[in-house]
Design an enzyme around this catalytic site. Structure first.
Site, short mmCIF file in Angstrom:
data_model
loop_
_atom_site.label_atom_id
_atom_site.label_comp_id
_atom_site.label_asym_id
_atom_site.label_seq_id
_atom_site.Cartn_x
_atom_site.Cartn_y
_atom_site.Cartn_z
N GLY A 1 -39.40 -62.38 -16.82
CA GLY A 1 -38.31 -61.57 -15.58
C GLY A 1 -38.23 -62.78 -14.71
O GLY A 1 -38.67 -64.01 -14.99
N GLN B 1 -33.10 -66.12 -7.92
CA GLN B 1 -33.76 -67.24 -8.07
C GLN B 1 -33.15 -67.62 -8.30
O GLN B 1 -32.83 -69.36 -8.73
CB GLN B 1 -34.85 -66.10 -9.14
CG GLN B 1 -36.07 -66.01 -8.54
CD GLN B 1 -37.42 -65.59 -9.63
OE1 GLN B 1 -36.89 -64.52 -10.31
NE2 GLN B 1 -37.95 -67.05 -9.57
N CYS C 1 -44.31 -67.85 -11.01
CA CYS C 1 -42.81 -67.38 -10.97
C CYS C 1 -41.83 -69.29 -11.33
O CYS C 1 -42.53 -69.88 -11.35
CB CYS C 1 -43.07 -67.24 -9.56
SG CYS C 1 -41.57 -67.16 -9.35
N LEU C 2 -41.07 -68.90 -12.55
CA LEU C 2 -40.24 -69.65 -11.90
C LEU C 2 -39.79 -70.22 -11.18
O LEU C 2 -39.36 -72.03 -11.30
CB LEU C 2 -39.43 -69.54 -12.73
CG LEU C 2 -39.44 -68.32 -14.67
CD1 LEU C 2 -37.96 -67.36 -15.14
CD2 LEU C 2 -40.03 -69.40 -15.34
N HIS D 1 -43.30 -57.79 -9.04
CA HIS D 1 -43.50 -59.64 -8.69
C HIS D 1 -41.37 -59.20 -8.37
O HIS D 1 -41.24 -59.74 -7.44
CB HIS D 1 -43.69 -60.14 -9.95
CG HIS D 1 -42.93 -61.80 -9.82
ND1 HIS D 1 -44.00 -62.51 -10.10
CD2 HIS D 1 -42.61 -62.59 -9.50
CE1 HIS D 1 -44.01 -64.03 -9.40
NE2 HIS D 1 -42.28 -63.50 -9.84
N GLU D 2 -40.82 -58.75 -9.62
CA GLU D 2 -39.39 -59.57 -9.32
C GLU D 2 -38.94 -57.84 -7.84
O GLU D 2 -37.71 -58.56 -7.49
CB GLU D 2 -38.75 -59.13 -10.80
CG GLU D 2 -38.88 -59.68 -11.59
CD GLU D 2 -39.28 -60.81 -11.79
OE1 GLU D 2 -38.42 -61.41 -10.79
OE2 GLU D 2 -40.08 -61.08 -12.35
N HIS E 1 -39.19 -60.19 -4.96
CA HIS E 1 -38.16 -61.00 -4.97
C HIS E 1 -37.12 -60.49 -3.93
O HIS E 1 -36.24 -61.73 -3.24
CB HIS E 1 -37.47 -61.56 -6.35
CG HIS E 1 -38.52 -63.35 -7.00
ND1 HIS E 1 -38.66 -64.28 -6.20
CD2 HIS E 1 -39.36 -63.15 -8.15
CE1 HIS E 1 -39.61 -65.15 -6.99
NE2 HIS E 1 -40.02 -63.83 -8.03
O1 K1U Z 1 -40.45 -66.47 -11.99
C1 K1U Z 1 -40.33 -64.99 -11.86
O2 K1U Z 1 -40.36 -64.16 -11.67
C2 K1U Z 1 -40.72 -65.28 -13.05
C3 K1U Z 1 -42.40 -64.93 -14.00
C4 K1U Z 1 -42.49 -63.26 -13.84
C5 K1U Z 1 -44.16 -63.12 -13.77
C6 K1U Z 1 -45.04 -63.52 -14.19
C7 K1U Z 1 -46.18 -62.85 -13.92
C8 K1U Z 1 -46.02 -61.95 -13.43
C9 K1U Z 1 -45.23 -61.55 -12.77
C10 K1U Z 1 -44.25 -61.93 -13.25
C11 K1U Z 1 -42.64 -65.17 -15.08
O3 K1U Z 1 -42.19 -65.62 -16.42
S1 K1U Z 1 -43.71 -67.25 -15.06
C12 K1U Z 1 -43.81 -67.62 -16.80
C13 K1U Z 1 -44.32 -66.56 -17.71
O4 K1U Z 1 -44.94 -65.34 -17.19
C14 K1U Z 1 -45.04 -66.35 -19.20
C15 K1U Z 1 -43.65 -67.66 -19.66
C16 K1U Z 1 -43.13 -67.34 -20.86
C17 K1U Z 1 -44.31 -66.57 -21.96
C18 K1U Z 1 -45.29 -65.81 -21.13
C19 K1U Z 1 -45.00 -65.56 -19.88
ZN ZN Z 2 -41.08 -64.90 -9.18
#
Ligand code: K1U
Ligand code: ZN
Length: 169
Positions: free
Chosen positions: A46, A51, A94-95, A136-137, A140
């Site tokens: 996401g 971001q 979270c990225l 979560h998004e 943000h």
């Molecule tokens: O930064 C963000 O908002 C994105 C975040 C979204 C998220 C992940 C987990 C729970 C709630 C929201 C991410 O994408 S973190 C990376 C991640 O979860 C992932 C990366 C590669 C493969 C699978 C998952």
């Molecule tokens: Zn995030």
């Protein structure tokens, strides 16, 4: 399409409240295309526009498994119409907070209204990873990070760790 830089904590722009979008036009679709490319590259499941430093109420998502075909989704001006009383825990990441993961408890199911890539208004129920990710998004969009749901100690430790990583890089 272009890759955009993802903001990292403690960048103050991540605390901004994002603005409602007037209409879904080609410029907004170009932003969503860039967001999706940036999210896939990271990689993540996401991404909210803030971001990448754009304070608009826009989210992209793809929660398909790695052996499934890509399933990009776009959410413009998302609203939660209803949230279940039942909650569920999930280990979130979270990225914008690299290498930090912790458990957050959120409503297990939500009913959403949003505009899609075509600008059509859609109402949809979300559960499981979809419900976790959209909440979560949407946080943000309000300038809220998942670490804001943790204790002050855990939040401060997380930011300190990310700052240390940035210095070492
Ligand atoms: O930064 C963000 O908002 C994105 C975040 C979204 C998220 C992940 C987990 C729970 C709630 C929201 C991410 O994408 S973190 C990376 C991640 O979860 C992932 C990366 C590669 C493969 C699978 C998952
Ligand atoms: Zn995030």
């Amino acid at each position: 399409m272009a890759l955009r830089e993802i903001l990292i904590v403690p960048d103050p722009r991540l605390k901004q409240v994002s603005q409602t979008v007037d209409k879904v036009d080609d410029a907004l679709r170009a932003l969503m295309d860039d967001m999706l490319e940036t999210m896939y590259d990271a990689p993540g499941i996401g991404l909210a526009a803030i971001q990448i430093g754009v304070p608009k109420r826009v989210i992209v998502m793809d929660i398909a498994g790695k052996d499934e075909p890509k399933a990009p989704r776009y959410f413009v001006n998302p609203e939660i119409l209803w949230a279940s009383e039942e909650t569920a825990p999930y280990e979130e990441g979270c990225l914008s907070i690299p290498e930090i993961y912790d458990e957050v408890e959120r409503p297990a199911r939500v009913k959403l209204r949003y505009m899609n890539y075509q600008g059509e208004t859609v109402e949809e129920d979300a559960e499981g990873l979809f419900a976790v990710c959209i909440q979560h998004e949407m946080d943000h969009l309000q300038g809220v990070l998942f670490i804001d749901h943790l204790s002050r100690l855990k939040r401060e430790q997380a930011v300190k760790k990310v700052k240390k990583q940035a210095k070492a890089a």
